[in-house]
Scaffold this motif. Structure first.
Motif, mmCIF file in Angstrom:
data_model
loop_
_atom_site.group_PDB
_atom_site.id
_atom_site.type_symbol
_atom_site.label_atom_id
_atom_site.label_comp_id
_atom_site.label_asym_id
_atom_site.label_seq_id
_atom_site.Cartn_x
_atom_site.Cartn_y
_atom_site.Cartn_z
ATOM 1 N N LYS A 182 0.823 -1.208 0.000
ATOM 2 C CA LYS A 182 0.000 0.000 0.000
ATOM 3 C C LYS A 182 0.859 1.260 0.000
ATOM 4 C CE LYS A 182 -4.149 -1.934 2.132
ATOM 5 N NZ LYS A 182 -5.121 -1.841 3.255
ATOM 6 N N LEU A 183 1.963 1.218 0.735
ATOM 7 C CA LEU A 183 2.864 2.366 0.773
ATOM 8 C C LEU A 183 3.491 2.602 -0.596
ATOM 9 C CD1 LEU A 183 4.395 4.575 2.287
ATOM 10 C CD2 LEU A 183 6.107 2.848 2.930
ATOM 11 N N ILE A 184 3.914 1.533 -1.235
ATOM 12 C CA ILE A 184 4.528 1.654 -2.557
ATOM 13 C C ILE A 184 3.509 2.152 -3.573
ATOM 14 C CG2 ILE A 184 5.614 0.361 -4.430
ATOM 15 C CD1 ILE A 184 6.819 -1.459 -2.253
ATOM 16 N N GLN A 185 2.269 1.685 -3.464
ATOM 17 C CA GLN A 185 1.210 2.166 -4.354
ATOM 18 C C GLN A 185 1.018 3.670 -4.200
ATOM 19 O OE1 GLN A 185 -2.200 -0.491 -3.512
ATOM 20 N NE2 GLN A 185 -2.295 -0.797 -5.715
ATOM 21 N N ARG A 186 1.028 4.135 -2.961
ATOM 22 C CA ARG A 186 0.866 5.574 -2.723
ATOM 23 C C ARG A 186 2.029 6.359 -3.317
ATOM 24 N NH1 ARG A 186 -1.292 3.892 2.406
ATOM 25 N NH2 ARG A 186 0.739 4.183 3.409
ATOM 26 N N GLN A 187 3.228 5.788 -3.232
ATOM 27 C CA GLN A 187 4.397 6.453 -3.816
ATOM 28 C C GLN A 187 4.270 6.548 -5.338
ATOM 29 O OE1 GLN A 187 7.694 4.102 -2.409
ATOM 30 N NE2 GLN A 187 7.793 5.134 -0.417
ATOM 31 N N ILE A 188 3.810 5.461 -5.945
ATOM 32 C CA ILE A 188 3.636 5.449 -7.403
ATOM 33 C C ILE A 188 2.568 6.458 -7.816
ATOM 34 C CG2 ILE A 188 2.824 4.053 -9.347
ATOM 35 C CD1 ILE A 188 4.147 1.638 -7.982
ATOM 36 N N PRO A 196 -7.979 -1.297 -10.311
ATOM 37 C CA PRO A 196 -7.028 -2.310 -10.795
ATOM 38 C C PRO A 196 -6.709 -3.315 -9.702
ATOM 39 C CG PRO A 196 -5.879 -0.272 -10.304
ATOM 40 C CD PRO A 196 -7.346 0.022 -10.142
ATOM 41 N N PRO A 197 -6.272 -4.508 -10.079
ATOM 42 C CA PRO A 197 -5.891 -5.505 -9.071
ATOM 43 C C PRO A 197 -4.634 -5.072 -8.336
ATOM 44 C CG PRO A 197 -5.286 -6.255 -11.265
ATOM 45 C CD PRO A 197 -6.098 -5.007 -11.456
ATOM 46 N N GLN A 198 -4.435 -5.627 -7.168
ATOM 47 C CA GLN A 198 -3.243 -5.318 -6.382
ATOM 48 C C GLN A 198 -1.998 -5.780 -7.132
ATOM 49 O OE1 GLN A 198 -2.792 -3.791 -3.419
ATOM 50 N NE2 GLN A 198 -4.961 -3.332 -3.157
ATOM 51 N N PRO A 199 -0.946 -4.967 -7.168
ATOM 52 C CA PRO A 199 0.293 -5.396 -7.834
ATOM 53 C C PRO A 199 0.916 -6.577 -7.115
ATOM 54 C CG PRO A 199 0.660 -3.385 -6.578
ATOM 55 C CD PRO A 199 -0.822 -3.634 -6.561
ATOM 56 N N GLY A 201 -8.977 -6.834 -18.472
ATOM 57 C CA GLY A 201 -8.154 -7.264 -19.601
ATOM 58 C C GLY A 201 -7.863 -6.167 -20.610
ATOM 59 N N LEU A 202 -8.552 -5.036 -20.503
ATOM 60 C CA LEU A 202 -8.307 -3.925 -21.429
ATOM 61 C C LEU A 202 -7.066 -3.125 -21.046
ATOM 62 C CD1 LEU A 202 -11.940 -2.610 -22.064
ATOM 63 C CD2 LEU A 202 -10.655 -4.380 -23.282
ATOM 64 N N GLY A 203 -6.547 -3.363 -19.845
ATOM 65 C CA GLY A 203 -5.260 -2.786 -19.483
ATOM 66 C C GLY A 203 -5.299 -1.403 -18.867
ATOM 67 N N GLU A 204 -4.154 -0.728 -18.944
ATOM 68 C CA GLU A 204 -3.946 0.529 -18.236
ATOM 69 C C GLU A 204 -4.895 1.637 -18.679
ATOM 70 O OE1 GLU A 204 -2.035 1.073 -15.590
ATOM 71 O OE2 GLU A 204 -1.629 -1.078 -15.647
ATOM 72 N N GLU A 205 -5.202 1.686 -19.969
ATOM 73 C CA GLU A 205 -6.115 2.733 -20.434
ATOM 74 C C GLU A 205 -7.469 2.617 -19.745
ATOM 75 O OE1 GLU A 205 -5.155 4.560 -24.753
ATOM 76 O OE2 GLU A 205 -6.240 2.660 -24.756
ATOM 77 N N TRP A 206 -7.935 1.395 -19.593
ATOM 78 C CA TRP A 206 -9.218 1.188 -18.930
ATOM 79 C C TRP A 206 -9.163 1.650 -17.476
ATOM 80 C CZ3 TRP A 206 -14.175 0.726 -19.005
ATOM 81 C CH2 TRP A 206 -14.854 0.184 -17.914
ATOM 82 N N PHE A 207 -8.128 1.255 -16.771
ATOM 83 C CA PHE A 207 -8.014 1.655 -15.371
ATOM 84 C C PHE A 207 -7.814 3.163 -15.243
ATOM 85 C CE2 PHE A 207 -6.451 -2.860 -14.934
ATOM 86 C CZ PHE A 207 -7.604 -3.316 -14.312
ATOM 87 N N GLY A 208 -7.261 3.785 -16.290
ATOM 88 C CA GLY A 208 -7.066 5.234 -16.282
ATOM 89 C C GLY A 208 -8.362 6.022 -16.318
ATOM 90 N N LEU A 209 -9.481 5.340 -16.567
ATOM 91 C CA LEU A 209 -10.790 6.001 -16.551
ATOM 92 C C LEU A 209 -11.397 6.013 -15.151
ATOM 93 C CD1 LEU A 209 -12.260 4.469 -19.827
ATOM 94 C CD2 LEU A 209 -11.525 6.837 -19.493
ATOM 95 N N TYR A 210 -10.796 5.281 -14.226
ATOM 96 C CA TYR A 210 -11.235 5.220 -12.824
ATOM 97 C C TYR A 210 -12.659 4.695 -12.670
ATOM 98 C CZ TYR A 210 -7.178 8.277 -12.401
ATOM 99 O OH TYR A 210 -5.912 8.804 -12.487
ATOM 100 N N LEU A 211 -13.040 3.790 -13.550
ATOM 101 C CA LEU A 211 -14.351 3.158 -13.424
ATOM 102 C C LEU A 211 -14.255 1.832 -12.670
ATOM 103 C CD1 LEU A 211 -15.771 3.794 -17.019
ATOM 104 C CD2 LEU A 211 -16.376 5.000 -14.911
ATOM 105 N N GLU A 212 -13.131 1.166 -12.820
ATOM 106 C CA GLU A 212 -12.904 -0.119 -12.160
ATOM 107 C C GLU A 212 -11.526 -0.093 -11.514
ATOM 108 O OE1 GLU A 212 -12.747 -4.917 -13.289
ATOM 109 O OE2 GLU A 212 -13.284 -3.429 -14.801
#
Length: 277
Positions: free
Chosen positions: A85-91, A261-264, A248-259
């Motif tokens: 979670k800390l690394i996610q916040r940094q990213i 993303p899974p935990q890294p 499965g649509l990837g980063e562009e999909w997650f960039g819309l903030y509708l769904e």
């Protein structure tokens, strides 16, 4: 626009000079028009050259920032342990810095408004994308609400159209999102329409329009060939609505903030077990 004004002045000066020299009217008119066109294209060429230089600087800033972020993500994935979670916040913080840099850089394009007819729309388009990624949705909505030939954003790419559809849905304008989809999806052939199909099917599922979503997924998988749509169509056909996901649509999909993303995931290091003797 200054380019038009300069071209007009050049044309007037040329016509005046030709008349003063006693040149006949048809010739004067011809050279007046030719002078206007030549001046307009010359000024336009010089302005476009300067704009391209500034835009290249922006692209370089974004590229360097993304490369730095990718290295950090790779380091995180290759090292075991650590607070996820800390690394996610940094990213996320690093991403925010990149987008803020891009947004601030658009001010460098402001002086070109008076030289280019479409510069206002180009600036609006850039700001729309940066503000969306910064989750400044009130400002995004304000940009999308602007109309007119010289003010509103130029929605020429799938991601830009998808952003508009996502905001329409979030503002409870499902009919508007569907209208945008139908109007724009025909512009993007093949897999270029993937993101738009993804947003529209997601909206239909969230609105419990399962039959319509399944019908659209059938069109989407044929039109784009994307395996995610095939998977989602199978889930809905088997009444597994909760398994619907556009991950499965990837980063562009997650960039819309509708769904979300899974935990890294991190690579696990297996310990070597020594054998007893």
């Amino acid at each position: 626009m200054l380019s038009l004004l300069i071209s007009l002045l050049v044309s007037i000066a040329l016509v005046g000079g030709l008349k003063a020299g006693g040149i006949n009217t048809p010739t004067t008119i011809f050279f007046g028009i030719a002078g206007f066109i030549a001046a307009f294209y010359l000024v336009g060429f010089l302005v476009r050259k300067r704009i391209a230089k500034v835009q290249k600087e922006l692209e370089q800033i974004m590229s360097v920032g993304q490369q730095r972020l990718n290295r950090k993500i790779h380091q995180f994935q290759s090292k075991p342990g650590g607070n996820i979670k800390l690394i996610q916040r940094q990213i996320e913080a690093d991403q925010k810095v990149i987008f803020e840099q891009g947004l601030n850089f658009t001010k460098r394009l402001e002086p070109f408004r008076k030289w280019s007819f479409l510069m206002g729309r180009q600036i609006a388009t850039l700001r729309l994308q940066f503000l969306y990624q910064l989750k400044e949705f009130d400002q995004v909505d304000a940009i999308l609400a602007k109309g007119g030939l010289f003010r509103g954003p130029m929605l020429m790419e799938p991601m830009q159209v998808a952003m508009k559809m996502a905001r329409q849905y979030k503002n409870k304008d499902v009919a508007g999102a569907e209208k945008t989809f139908k109007r724009r999806v025909k512009w993007f052939r093949g897999d270029r329409g993937t993101l738009l199909y993804g947003v529209m099917t997601w909206i239909l599922v969230k609105e419990a329009e399962i039959d319509k979503a399944r019908e659209l997924l059938a069109k989407a998988k044929d039109a784009t060939g994307n395996a995610t749509f095939t998977h989602n169509w199978e889930q809905l056909s088997n009444d597994r609505v909760k398994s619907f996901s556009n991950a499965g649509l990837g980063e562009e999909w997650f960039g819309l903030y509708l769904e979300k993303p899974p935990q890294p995931k991190q690579q696990r290091v297996r310990g070597n077990r020594g054998r007893g003797f």
